[in-house]
Structures are given as C-alpha cells and as structure tokens.
Design a protein around this motif. Sequence first.
Motif, PDB file in Angstrom:
ATOM      1  N   ASP A   1      21.276  -4.455  30.823  1.00  0.00           N
ATOM      2  CA  ASP A   1      20.082  -3.595  30.744  1.00  0.00           C
ATOM      3  C   ASP A   1      18.838  -4.438  30.470  1.00  0.00           C
ATOM      4  O   ASP A   1      17.796  -4.251  31.096  1.00  0.00           O
TER       5      ASP A   1
ATOM      6  N   ARG B   1      22.094   5.864  27.337  1.00  0.00           N
ATOM      7  CA  ARG B   1      22.308   5.040  26.137  1.00  0.00           C
ATOM      8  C   ARG B   1      21.175   5.148  25.117  1.00  0.00           C
ATOM      9  O   ARG B   1      20.794   4.159  24.495  1.00  0.00           O
TER      10      ARG B   1
ATOM     11  N   ARG C   1      15.776  -2.631  32.296  1.00  0.00           N
ATOM     12  CA  ARG C   1      16.009  -1.201  32.044  1.00  0.00           C
ATOM     13  C   ARG C   1      15.822  -0.825  30.577  1.00  0.00           C
ATOM     14  O   ARG C   1      15.735   0.347  30.251  1.00  0.00           O
ATOM     15  N   THR C   2      15.814  -1.799  29.688  1.00  0.00           N
ATOM     16  CA  THR C   2      15.737  -1.516  28.256  1.00  0.00           C
ATOM     17  C   THR C   2      14.333  -1.089  27.862  1.00  0.00           C
ATOM     18  O   THR C   2      13.362  -1.779  28.160  1.00  0.00           O
TER      19      THR C   2
ATOM     20  N   ALA D   1      18.135   3.051  27.937  1.00  0.00           N
ATOM     21  CA  ALA D   1      18.080   2.436  29.261  1.00  0.00           C
ATOM     22  C   ALA D   1      17.430   3.442  30.195  1.00  0.00           C
ATOM     23  O   ALA D   1      17.824   4.612  30.226  1.00  0.00           O
TER      24      ALA D   1
ATOM     25  N   CYS E   1      16.925   4.094  34.004  1.00  0.00           N
ATOM     26  CA  CYS E   1      17.488   3.666  35.285  1.00  0.00           C
ATOM     27  C   CYS E   1      16.776   4.383  36.423  1.00  0.00           C
ATOM     28  O   CYS E   1      16.717   5.614  36.452  1.00  0.00           O
TER      29      CYS E   1
END
Length: 165
Positions: free
Chosen positions: A40, A95, A45-46, A68, A70
């Motif tokens: 991630d 997440r 993506r984080t 995350a 996406c």
Amino acid sequence: MSDFPRMQQIYAHAREMMARNGNPTQWGSTFPREEVVLDDIACGRTMLLVDDEGGEHGGEERILAQFALCTGADPTYATIDGAWLDDSPYVTIHRIAASGVARHAARDCIRWALEQYGNVRADTHPNNKAMQHVLETSGFARCGLIQLIDRPTDTTRIAYQRHEW
C-alpha cells in the motif's frame, strides 16, 4: 516508510478493538499482513489522517487514522448479491483503522475520500457493527453482500456505496 512502525501499532490496536467488540475474525491476529501494508505504501494507496498535537509549540505529528485508498475497479466487487448504486468510476476504502487518540477519525477519513473523489465504495464484516454505523451515519447505502476472493473462509462482507451526485 518512517510511519510504518506506528501504522503497524495502529493495526494491532484495531485488531484488539475488533475482537473486544465481537468481531474477532474479520482481521484475526495477522491482517493486514505486513507485505500488504508495505505494498500500500509503495503504490501510494496509504492515506494518513494526522494532526499536530503540539501546535505552534513544536509538537509531534500524530497519526489519528489510516486507510488504503484504491482507485480503479475492485475485482471483489464484480459480483454482488444486491446492486451497486451505479457503475460509474469509484474509489474503494480498505483497511481503515483509527489509532484511538481522537474521536470520529474514521468518519473524517471517509469524509475526505468523498470530498476528493465523490463516488466511494467500502465493505465490512457482518460482525463489525462499529464500521457499519460509521458508514451508515456517513450517508452510505447498504448495497448487498459480496464475497472476498482472497481467502478461503469467512468471506461474506456487507457492501456499501455513496455517490455524491
């Protein structure tokens, strides 16, 4: 990468909170795996919700929550027992975990994603009453059930979507 150790602590805290609140199987004792979190980060993506606890007095930045984000079609969402609100492009929140140091941190993350992208999907375990509450009070529609494709058991998740028209 400098935030990775703290992120791992936050995920451990989230797993503990889930188990304590009747949801011990969604993340178990190992999810998300270290390699998923590292991927991630590497793929951008984080997302971190942070504050500056010391303000102008040189305080340290704190991570209040993380998730995350996406982009693109999520293969897990290709089949749903129910119906999505629409088929237009969306982002997915996965997440999400709050550190426990600020109230409504998960809701603030979701609000930010909606402001930035407008069409957001998410899913959660049927036992995760806290996340169901956050999504539903954030205006998400419960669209149906999906089945996770990356694990052999405990695969049913409640699917949500909110589209800012």
